[in-house]
Design a protein around this motif. Structure first.
Motif, PDB file in Angstrom:
ATOM      1  N   LEU A 193       0.805  -1.224   0.000  1.00  0.00           N
ATOM      2  CA  LEU A 193       0.000   0.000   0.000  1.00  0.00           C
ATOM      3  C   LEU A 193       0.837   1.273   0.000  1.00  0.00           C
ATOM      4  O   LEU A 193       0.324   2.346  -0.312  1.00  0.00           O
ATOM      5  CB  LEU A 193      -0.929   0.010   1.223  1.00  0.00           C
ATOM      6  CG  LEU A 193      -1.938  -1.137   1.302  1.00  0.00           C
ATOM      7  CD1 LEU A 193      -2.723  -1.059   2.609  1.00  0.00           C
ATOM      8  CD2 LEU A 193      -2.888  -1.110   0.120  1.00  0.00           C
ATOM      9  N   ILE A 194       2.096   1.165   0.341  1.00  0.00           N
ATOM     10  CA  ILE A 194       2.934   2.353   0.498  1.00  0.00           C
ATOM     11  C   ILE A 194       3.055   3.156  -0.794  1.00  0.00           C
ATOM     12  O   ILE A 194       3.176   4.384  -0.791  1.00  0.00           O
ATOM     13  CB  ILE A 194       4.329   1.940   1.028  1.00  0.00           C
ATOM     14  CG1 ILE A 194       5.098   3.153   1.544  1.00  0.00           C
ATOM     15  CG2 ILE A 194       5.126   1.211  -0.030  1.00  0.00           C
ATOM     16  CD1 ILE A 194       4.613   3.653   2.863  1.00  0.00           C
ATOM     17  N   LEU A 195       2.980   2.457  -1.948  1.00  0.00           N
ATOM     18  CA  LEU A 195       3.151   3.136  -3.232  1.00  0.00           C
ATOM     19  C   LEU A 195       1.967   4.030  -3.594  1.00  0.00           C
ATOM     20  O   LEU A 195       2.068   4.845  -4.518  1.00  0.00           O
ATOM     21  CB  LEU A 195       3.381   2.112  -4.339  1.00  0.00           C
ATOM     22  CG  LEU A 195       4.708   1.349  -4.265  1.00  0.00           C
ATOM     23  CD1 LEU A 195       4.733   0.199  -5.270  1.00  0.00           C
ATOM     24  CD2 LEU A 195       5.886   2.278  -4.500  1.00  0.00           C
ATOM     25  N   ARG A 196       0.850   3.887  -2.888  1.00  0.00           N
ATOM     26  CA  ARG A 196      -0.318   4.731  -3.174  1.00  0.00           C
ATOM     27  C   ARG A 196      -0.006   6.220  -2.998  1.00  0.00           C
ATOM     28  O   ARG A 196      -0.677   7.069  -3.594  1.00  0.00           O
ATOM     29  CB  ARG A 196      -1.482   4.348  -2.249  1.00  0.00           C
ATOM     30  CG  ARG A 196      -2.237   3.111  -2.709  1.00  0.00           C
ATOM     31  CD  ARG A 196      -3.126   2.560  -1.622  1.00  0.00           C
ATOM     32  NE  ARG A 196      -4.179   3.463  -1.187  1.00  0.00           N
ATOM     33  CZ  ARG A 196      -5.429   3.468  -1.653  1.00  0.00           C
ATOM     34  NH1 ARG A 196      -5.780   2.641  -2.620  1.00  0.00           N
ATOM     35  NH2 ARG A 196      -6.316   4.293  -1.150  1.00  0.00           N
ATOM     36  N   TYR A 197       0.987   6.539  -2.199  1.00  0.00           N
ATOM     37  CA  TYR A 197       1.294   7.946  -1.924  1.00  0.00           C
ATOM     38  C   TYR A 197       2.556   8.417  -2.640  1.00  0.00           C
ATOM     39  O   TYR A 197       2.993   9.546  -2.457  1.00  0.00           O
ATOM     40  CB  TYR A 197       1.408   8.162  -0.417  1.00  0.00           C
ATOM     41  CG  TYR A 197       0.146   7.724   0.285  1.00  0.00           C
ATOM     42  CD1 TYR A 197      -1.016   8.488   0.208  1.00  0.00           C
ATOM     43  CD2 TYR A 197       0.088   6.501   0.956  1.00  0.00           C
ATOM     44  CE1 TYR A 197      -2.196   8.065   0.815  1.00  0.00           C
ATOM     45  CE2 TYR A 197      -1.087   6.077   1.563  1.00  0.00           C
ATOM     46  CZ  TYR A 197      -2.222   6.858   1.481  1.00  0.00           C
ATOM     47  OH  TYR A 197      -3.382   6.430   2.078  1.00  0.00           O
ATOM     48  N   PHE A 198       3.144   7.533  -3.456  1.00  0.00           N
ATOM     49  CA  PHE A 198       4.311   7.897  -4.248  1.00  0.00           C
ATOM     50  C   PHE A 198       3.945   8.241  -5.686  1.00  0.00           C
ATOM     51  O   PHE A 198       4.468   9.192  -6.250  1.00  0.00           O
ATOM     52  CB  PHE A 198       5.305   6.719  -4.306  1.00  0.00           C
ATOM     53  CG  PHE A 198       6.200   6.584  -3.120  1.00  0.00           C
ATOM     54  CD1 PHE A 198       7.411   7.247  -3.064  1.00  0.00           C
ATOM     55  CD2 PHE A 198       5.843   5.788  -2.048  1.00  0.00           C
ATOM     56  CE1 PHE A 198       8.257   7.114  -1.976  1.00  0.00           C
ATOM     57  CE2 PHE A 198       6.673   5.643  -0.955  1.00  0.00           C
ATOM     58  CZ  PHE A 198       7.888   6.300  -0.913  1.00  0.00           C
TER      59      PHE A 198
END
Length: 384
Positions: A193-198
């Protein structure tokens, strides 16, 4: 297009000049606080994950310092407004207009994207949408190095005389892997999920032309480079899909389609080596093969999804004599659009900056799915 006249009048190896560029960012610019409105809340994810997401979105906003994102997605209807092909075509048409060329004049299309499994491949679909009856084409899918490899291939094929011009394109539709509907939410993990904000969506394109000698003024491809430095390193980004076509239902039920990236601690352990970062060591190898005067570097475009990481890398690059003030980044105004960022930066430099004879544009990238690396060196020349 007449293939038999392709190389007439051009001596080889030829110079390769960028004669056009164009970019496309979908939708309106949205604020960081609107990302979840567009990508959708993960209402069926485990409670611990949902609580963690609330905390991490605040942290990511501070860490990334991104002011705006672009998504090819209607937040109300939940329908995509673009795809990799439509965005590529729109960027390509802008680049062709900038080069004052018609699509049917293009002899070669080289397309680069992070990964793709559609058939027919993207390059021929772009060709069809542009109305080009016949041309050479290639598709490269190698995460954030794909745009660089597309440029490398096009440059080599032009310099050796196989083609006289090329349309080089890259696009990224990250939102399609980040929307709530994509996930098997009960199985979702933090690293998925971390890539949702990248990441953000977009496309960019370049038009290249072979020349017997430098004429007029413009940006010339001086050198391009690629390597894989991850032969002995674990993958730090990817999905769990096997190397065969899996039953889509089984794939979904097991969550194998989820795109994940290692967290900072794990990533750091593999990104840094005994004598510096993977990035620095790769850049050193590139510059050892094709040295440049660091004083001549006007812009250094580092293709990373974080301003913080780019600044850390710039600290390392001081030992190479590269001035920190050469760092060129537009991520704050559009998010990180992945592979196309390498071309979008060039598009903006060509149209917004004043270059002088001898100025160098240096770009390098380390992607972390298997630590593939690539770079290019461009030189601005003015000939009377």
């Amino acid at each position: 297009m007449k293939y038999e006249n392709r190389s007439s009048g051009i001596r080889h190896p030829a110079s390769v000049k960028i004669i056009g560029s164009g970019s496309f960012l979908p939708g309106v610019a949205i604020l960081p606080d609107q990302v979840d409105d567009y990508l959708g809340e993960l209402t069926d994810a485990p409670e611990k994950i949902r609580k963690w997401l609330k905390r991490v979105r605040i942290l990511m906003k501070e860490l990334l310092e991104v002011e705006y994102y672009h998504f090819a997605l209607d937040p109300v209807t939940r329908q995509f407004t673009e795809d990799n092909i439509t965005m590529s075509v729109k960027a390509a048409r802008k680049a062709l207009a900038d080069a004052r060329m018609n699509p049917e004049e293009i002899e070669l299309i080289v397309y680069g994207s992070a990964h793709q499994d559609q058939m027919p491949t993207a390059s021929v679909r772009i060709q069809a949408e542009l109305g080009i009856e016949r041309c050479g084409e290639l598709s490269v899918h190698a995460n954030c190095t794909s745009a660089y490899k597309a440029l490398l291939l096009a440059g080599e094929l032009l310099s050796t005389g196989r083609y006289k011009n090329a349309l080089v394109i890259s696009s990224s539709m990250s939102s399609s892997e980040l929307i709530a509907e994509y996930y098997n939410q009960p199985l979702v993990k933090k690293e998925e999920l971390i890539l949702r904000y990248f990441l953000s969506d977009g496309a960019s394109a370049l038009v290249l032309q072979a020349e017997s000698e430098h004429t007029g003024k413009g940006l010339y491809l001086d050198y391009s480079y690629m390597e894989s430095a991850g032969g002995m390193k674990p993958s730090a980004m990817g999905n769990q899909r096997p190397a065969y076509w899996m039953n889509p239902r089984e794939e979904y039920e097991k969550g194998y389609h989820h795109l994940a990236q290692m967290f900072q601690e794990e990533l750091r352990a593999n990104f840094y080596e005994a004598n510096g970062s993977v990035f620095l060591n790769g850049l050193k190898r590139m510059l050892a093969l094709h040295p440049v005067d660091p004083v001549k570097i006007r812009f250094f475009q580092i293709n990373f999804p974080s301003k913080h990481i780019s600044e850390l890398v710039m600290d390392e690059c001081l030992e190479l004599g590269i001035d920190r003030n050469t760092l060129y980044s537009k991520m704050a105004t559009m998010g990180y659009i992945g592979p196309p960022m390498a071309f979008l930066a060039l598009d903006l430099i060509r149209k917004e900056e004043v270059l002088n004879h001898g100025d160098i544009i240096l770009s390098f990238v380390t992607e972390v799915s298997k630590f593939m690396q690539a770079g290019y060196i461009l030189k601005y020349e003015v000939k009377s």
